[in-house]
Design a protein around this motif. Structure first.
Motif, PDB file in Angstrom:
ATOM      1  N   ASP A   1       0.825  -1.204   0.000  1.00 42.11           N
ATOM      2  CA  ASP A   1       0.000   0.000   0.000  1.00 42.11           C
ATOM      3  C   ASP A   1       0.862   1.259   0.000  1.00 42.11           C
ATOM      4  N   ASN A   2       1.925   1.264   0.774  1.00 42.20           N
ATOM      5  CA  ASN A   2       2.824   2.421   0.787  1.00 42.20           C
ATOM      6  C   ASN A   2       3.429   2.659  -0.588  1.00 42.20           C
ATOM      7  N   ASP A   3       3.782   1.585  -1.273  1.00 36.74           N
ATOM      8  CA  ASP A   3       4.326   1.707  -2.621  1.00 36.74           C
ATOM      9  C   ASP A   3       3.281   2.305  -3.560  1.00 36.74           C
ATOM     10  N   PHE A   4       2.048   1.851  -3.450  1.00 37.08           N
ATOM     11  CA  PHE A   4       0.967   2.397  -4.280  1.00 37.08           C
ATOM     12  C   PHE A   4       0.752   3.881  -3.996  1.00 37.08           C
ATOM     13  N   ILE A   5       0.706   4.245  -2.734  1.00 35.37           N
ATOM     14  CA  ILE A   5       0.496   5.652  -2.353  1.00 35.37           C
ATOM     15  C   ILE A   5       1.638   6.519  -2.857  1.00 35.37           C
ATOM     16  N   ASP A   6       2.892   6.058  -2.712  1.00 37.90           N
ATOM     17  CA  ASP A   6       4.044   6.818  -3.199  1.00 37.90           C
ATOM     18  C   ASP A   6       3.963   7.059  -4.700  1.00 37.90           C
ATOM     19  N   LYS A   7       3.633   6.006  -5.455  1.00 39.31           N
ATOM     20  CA  LYS A   7       3.523   6.145  -6.914  1.00 39.31           C
ATOM     21  C   LYS A   7       2.363   7.053  -7.295  1.00 39.31           C
ATOM     22  N   SER A   8       1.276   6.996  -6.550  1.00 40.46           N
ATOM     23  CA  SER A   8       0.133   7.869  -6.823  1.00 40.46           C
ATOM     24  C   SER A   8       0.494   9.331  -6.575  1.00 40.46           C
ATOM     25  N   GLN A   9       1.222   9.590  -5.494  1.00 41.16           N
ATOM     26  CA  GLN A   9       1.628  10.963  -5.194  1.00 41.16           C
ATOM     27  C   GLN A   9       2.594  11.502  -6.240  1.00 41.16           C
ATOM     28  N   GLU A  10       3.490  10.645  -6.729  1.00 41.15           N
ATOM     29  CA  GLU A  10       4.407  11.067  -7.791  1.00 41.15           C
ATOM     30  C   GLU A  10       3.640  11.408  -9.060  1.00 41.15           C
ATOM     31  N   ALA A  11       2.634  10.596  -9.400  1.00 42.25           N
ATOM     32  CA  ALA A  11       1.824  10.858 -10.594  1.00 42.25           C
ATOM     33  C   ALA A  11       1.049  12.163 -10.453  1.00 42.25           C
ATOM     34  N   ILE A  12       0.520  12.426  -9.265  1.00 40.26           N
ATOM     35  CA  ILE A  12      -0.213  13.667  -9.021  1.00 40.26           C
ATOM     36  C   ILE A  12       0.725  14.863  -9.148  1.00 40.26           C
ATOM     37  N   LYS A  13       1.939  14.753  -8.601  1.00 40.01           N
ATOM     38  CA  LYS A  13       2.911  15.849  -8.701  1.00 40.01           C
ATOM     39  C   LYS A  13       3.280  16.119 -10.150  1.00 40.01           C
ATOM     40  N   ARG A  14       3.432  15.055 -10.951  1.00 43.07           N
ATOM     41  CA  ARG A  14       3.754  15.246 -12.369  1.00 43.07           C
ATOM     42  C   ARG A  14       2.619  15.949 -13.093  1.00 43.07           C
ATOM     43  N   GLN A  15       1.389  15.609 -12.757  1.00 46.03           N
ATOM     44  CA  GLN A  15       0.231  16.255 -13.392  1.00 46.03           C
ATOM     45  C   GLN A  15       0.148  17.715 -13.012  1.00 46.03           C
ATOM     46  N   VAL A  16       0.472  18.058 -11.779  1.00 46.16           N
ATOM     47  CA  VAL A  16       0.419  19.438 -11.315  1.00 46.16           C
ATOM     48  C   VAL A  16       1.489  20.263 -12.007  1.00 46.16           C
ATOM     49  N   LYS A  17       2.670  19.679 -12.224  1.00 44.16           N
ATOM     50  CA  LYS A  17       3.771  20.398 -12.856  1.00 44.16           C
ATOM     51  C   LYS A  17       3.564  20.616 -14.347  1.00 44.16           C
ATOM     52  N   LYS A  18       2.730  19.761 -14.993  1.00 45.28           N
ATOM     53  CA  LYS A  18       2.484  19.882 -16.431  1.00 45.28           C
ATOM     54  C   LYS A  18       1.689  21.156 -16.708  1.00 45.28           C
ATOM     55  N   PRO A  19       2.205  21.990 -17.608  1.00 55.76           N
ATOM     56  CA  PRO A  19       1.406  23.156 -17.974  1.00 55.76           C
ATOM     57  C   PRO A  19       0.243  22.723 -18.871  1.00 55.76           C
ATOM     58  N   SER A  20      -0.930  23.271 -18.619  1.00 54.07           N
ATOM     59  CA  SER A  20      -2.086  22.922 -19.435  1.00 54.07           C
ATOM     60  C   SER A  20      -2.051  23.710 -20.740  1.00 54.07           C
ATOM     61  N   LYS A  21      -2.483  23.062 -21.808  1.00 54.40           N
ATOM     62  CA  LYS A  21      -2.446  23.700 -23.139  1.00 54.40           C
ATOM     63  C   LYS A  21      -3.768  24.307 -23.495  1.00 54.40           C
TER      64      LYS A  21
END
Length: 102
Positions: free
Chosen positions: A82-102
């Protein structure tokens, strides 16, 4: 699948190729991964963000199923997955936040 991956790896990197063998099947690992998959189906989300599994969700699974291993080892495995899943989910969310929207 492992055979095909080995062929591709050998073709792409003949100098550094190392054969990857398929892991042996382990009944205990299969049961633990299946249990995690079942338990994770009851995961709660807040604002699209996954929350960690609670002991109540795990207890609900345990009330219906027998374990092939000690409870403390089972719990540790479930929490690590579960910790591994949560860590990967948080990384994916951070990547989405950093992506500029077009």
């Amino acid at each position: 699948k492992a055979k095909k991956r080995n062929e591709v790896a050998k073709f792409l990197n003949p100098d550094t190729y190392v054969e990857i063998k398929e892991p042996e099947y382990c009944v205990t690992a299969h049961i633990i991964l299946g249990a995690y998959n079942t338990i994770a189906k009851s995961r709660r989300y807040e604002g699209g963000v996954p929350l960690t599994l609670s002991s109540m969700e795990i207890q609900s699974y345990l009330s219906l199923n027998e374990l092939p291993i000690d409870l403390d080892i089972f719990m540790e495995c479930i929490y690590m997955l579960d910790n591994d899943f949560i860590d990967k989910s948080q990384e994916a969310i951070k990547r989405q936040v950093k992506k500029p929207s077009k």
